[in-house]
Design a protein around this motif. Sequence first.
Motif, short mmCIF file in Angstrom:
data_model
loop_
_atom_site.label_atom_id
_atom_site.label_comp_id
_atom_site.label_asym_id
_atom_site.label_seq_id
_atom_site.Cartn_x
_atom_site.Cartn_y
_atom_site.Cartn_z
N GLU A 151 0.80 -1.22 0.00
CA GLU A 151 0.00 0.00 0.00
C GLU A 151 0.84 1.27 0.00
OE1 GLU A 151 -2.61 -0.57 3.35
OE2 GLU A 151 -4.04 -1.69 2.13
N SER A 152 2.15 1.17 0.20
CA SER A 152 3.00 2.35 0.24
C SER A 152 4.45 1.96 -0.12
CB SER A 152 2.98 2.99 1.63
OG SER A 152 3.63 2.15 2.56
N TYR A 168 5.10 -1.65 -6.02
CA TYR A 168 4.23 -0.58 -5.54
C TYR A 168 3.97 0.37 -6.70
CZ TYR A 168 2.43 3.61 -3.45
OH TYR A 168 1.64 4.69 -3.18
N GLN A 206 -0.94 4.92 -6.81
CA GLN A 206 -1.68 4.72 -5.57
C GLN A 206 -1.44 5.87 -4.59
OE1 GLN A 206 -0.03 0.94 -4.40
NE2 GLN A 206 -1.51 -0.22 -5.58
#
Length: 141
Positions: free
Chosen positions: A90-91, A136, A140
Motif C-alpha cells: 500500500e506504500s 508498488y 496509488q
Amino acid sequence: MAKINPYLNFLGKTEEAFNFYKSVFGGEFLTLQRFKDTPHGDKMSAEDKEKIMHVALPIGGNILMGTDALETMGQSLKFGDNISIAIDPESIDEANKLFNALAAGGKVIMPMEKMFWGAWFGMLVDAFGVQWMVNYNDSQQ
C-alpha cells in the motif's frame, strides 16, 4: 495490508497459457504487454519482440500474472522456479519493509527501484528458495 498474487513464468508459452486460463475463468486481461512495447524492445529479435513481457488476468479478488522467460537473455526455467509471489503493497515504505525483511538470508535478484512502467519494483529469492516480486504502483499515492 499488502495483497499477494501468483506470477507464472513460461518459455514462450505465456500467451497460449493465459488464453487457456481466460477460457477457464472468464474475464478480460487487465494488461497484455509484449516485449516490443518495452524501452529495449527495438533491440530484440522479431520472435522475442512478440513474446509476453507482462499479462494480468483478474480471477475473483486476485490477479494471475505472467511473463515469458527469454532464453536469448540467458533466462531459463526448471520446475519450482517458474512461479513467484507478487506483493502489491500500500506504500513505498511498506514495499521497502517487506522487501528487506524477505531478502534477509536470501538473494536480491533486482533491488527496489523506479521502473519504466512507473512502479517501485524489486525481485528476490528468500532464504527458503521462494521467489518474490514487490511492486508498488506510484498511482496509488
